[in-house]
Design a protein around this motif. Structure first.
Motif, short mmCIF file in Angstrom:
data_model
loop_
_atom_site.label_atom_id
_atom_site.label_comp_id
_atom_site.label_asym_id
_atom_site.label_seq_id
_atom_site.Cartn_x
_atom_site.Cartn_y
_atom_site.Cartn_z
N ALA A 58 0.85 -1.18 0.00
CA ALA A 58 0.00 0.00 0.00
C ALA A 58 0.89 1.24 0.00
CB ALA A 58 -0.91 0.01 1.22
N ILE A 59 0.61 2.16 -0.90
CA ILE A 59 1.43 3.36 -1.07
C ILE A 59 0.58 4.57 -0.71
CG2 ILE A 59 2.78 4.74 -2.69
CD1 ILE A 59 3.06 2.13 -4.37
N GLU A 60 1.05 5.35 0.22
CA GLU A 60 0.27 6.48 0.71
C GLU A 60 0.29 7.65 -0.27
OE1 GLU A 60 -0.15 9.29 4.70
OE2 GLU A 60 1.70 8.16 4.34
N LEU A 61 -0.89 8.19 -0.56
CA LEU A 61 -1.03 9.44 -1.30
C LEU A 61 -1.56 10.47 -0.31
CD1 LEU A 61 -0.95 11.03 -3.94
CD2 LEU A 61 -3.28 10.27 -4.38
N ASP A 62 -0.68 11.32 0.16
CA ASP A 62 -1.00 12.23 1.25
C ASP A 62 -1.62 13.53 0.73
OD1 ASP A 62 -1.18 13.44 3.71
OD2 ASP A 62 0.94 14.01 3.78
N VAL A 63 -2.84 13.41 0.19
CA VAL A 63 -3.59 14.60 -0.24
C VAL A 63 -5.01 14.48 0.33
CG1 VAL A 63 -2.26 14.94 -2.34
CG2 VAL A 63 -4.30 13.53 -2.42
N GLY A 64 -5.64 15.62 0.56
CA GLY A 64 -6.97 15.63 1.14
C GLY A 64 -8.05 15.43 0.09
N HIS A 65 -9.29 15.23 0.56
CA HIS A 65 -10.44 15.12 -0.34
C HIS A 65 -10.52 16.36 -1.22
CE1 HIS A 65 -12.63 11.49 0.52
NE2 HIS A 65 -12.62 11.71 1.83
N GLY A 66 -10.54 16.15 -2.53
CA GLY A 66 -10.70 17.27 -3.46
C GLY A 66 -9.43 18.07 -3.72
N GLU A 67 -8.34 17.76 -3.03
CA GLU A 67 -7.09 18.52 -3.19
C GLU A 67 -6.36 18.07 -4.44
OE1 GLU A 67 -2.76 19.05 -0.89
OE2 GLU A 67 -4.41 17.94 0.06
#
Length: 357
Positions: A58-67
């Motif tokens: 699992a690779i984290e995508l550190d962006v918020g909803h809609g960002e």
């Protein structure tokens, strides 16, 4: 497929959608023996992916909803260029979701047509809403080369951790010989998906009087809902667990429940994937489009002329789609499920996944 078969899946943003996406991962594992599946996931859904045995990483995508998060997506795409992926499958239909596989130079980038991403997606699939009339069918179809058939869906099946389950019962003081009914009163999408909290309170009181242990489960943001249920149902067998555990803990708690009463929410899909009988309450959404993926379910849906509207707030300001579903109906459904002793097949064993932060 060759021994080097390696796929990057760009997962969806919502927890429930990520649970449904496991049907794609299970299908890929069957269709392509030996395939190595990596999933690009938002931070909040990583615990869900970590309980999927089919996923190697699992690779984290550190962006918020809609960002948009263009700089973060670019950096991650560059980092993944050495990953030697032969395909990317992009589940969201947005342009931004397709950026990382393009920047990672993955040769085959599969996705549904959407949002002006003709260059970013080079294996474009047309959406046939008649053949692919639910979210999970659209996900599973992207993993198949057969574009004219309705795909077979293997239901999600999350792994559970019995040791963590026992530790939670001790820490939260909820160990009981009574059958457990979980109440899931939240829905992150909006109030048009939430059965009135007063109904949940009355239901909790009636279930406790009927001999059940009632666990109200939700996030920290849903703590006021849990507190309100406890106010309305002060029985000692009703436990407010909202905010008392993590998302991964919620997986194990729901695996201990015989029945889960839930709005159309992410936790509803988790409950279905760990074997609880799901009593699913639908308001603004449709049980045809996002059903709990289990045979052990009871659907409560009014099917009004104005439904489904798929709105966050009722555009007619009456919420009749939810208010028309009575406590009597839901209580009877939960008691029937308890009496029948039904439920899906429990997930078991721990899934070991490399999670990148």
């Amino acid at each position: 497929m060759s021994a080097g078969d390696k796929v990057l899946v760009v997962g969806p943003s919502w927890v429930g959608d990520m649970v449904m996406a496991q049907s794609l991962y299970r299908s890929l594992a069957v269709r392509r023996p030996g395939v190595e599946i990596h999933v690009l996931a938002p931070t909040w859904s990583l615990p869900i992916v970590g309980r999927m045995p089919e996923v190697a990483r699992a690779i984290e995508l550190d962006v918020g909803h809609g960002e948009l998060g263009l700089a973060k997506r670019r950096a991650l795409g560059l980092r993944l260029r050495g990953g030697r992926y032969n395909q990317a499958i992009v589940l969201p239909r947005s342009l931004k979701a397709a950026l990382v596989p393009f920047l990672a130079r993955i040769p085959v980038r599969t996705g549904l047509r959407g949002e002006w991403r003709f260059v970013l997606i080079n294996d474009t699939r047309e959406l046939d809403p008649d053949r692919l009339d639910s979210t999970v069918l659209r996900y599973v179809a992207l993993g198949s080369a057969e574009t004219n058939r309705r795909p077979r869906v293997l239901p999600p099946k999350l792994a559970t951790d019995p040791d963590n389950q026992r530790a939670l019962a001790d820490r939260l003081g909820i160990a009981s010989e009574r059958p457990v009914v979980a109440l899931l009163p939240g829905a992150e999408y909006g109030p048009a998906k939430r059965w009135p909290i007063e109904n949940y309170g009355e239901l909790a009181e009636r279930l406790a009087r009927a001999g059940a242990a009632v666990w109200v489960i939700g996030s920290v943001r849903e703590k006021p809902l849990g507190e309100r249920v406890r106010e309305l149902a002060p029985d000692p067998n009703v436990h407010d667990l909202c905010g008392a555990s993590t998302l991964v803990d919620a997986i194990d708690l729901l695996a201990a429940a015989a029945v889960a009463v839930s709005n159309d929410s992410g936790l509803m899909h988790v409950a279905a994937a760990v074997g609880a009988h799901v009593v699913a309450i639908y308001g603004s959404t449709s049980p045809d489009f996002t059903p709990p993926l289990t045979d052990a379910k009871t659907i409560c849906y009014e099917n009004l002329a104005c439904s489904p509207c798929f709105e966050r707030h009722c555009p007619l300001e009456h919420l009749n789609c939810l208010r028309g579903i009575t406590v009597d109906v839901v209580f009877e459904a939960a008691m029937n499920a308890l009496a029948a002793g039904v439920g899906g097949e429990r997930g078991s064993g721990q899934s070991r996944v490399a999670v990148d932060g």
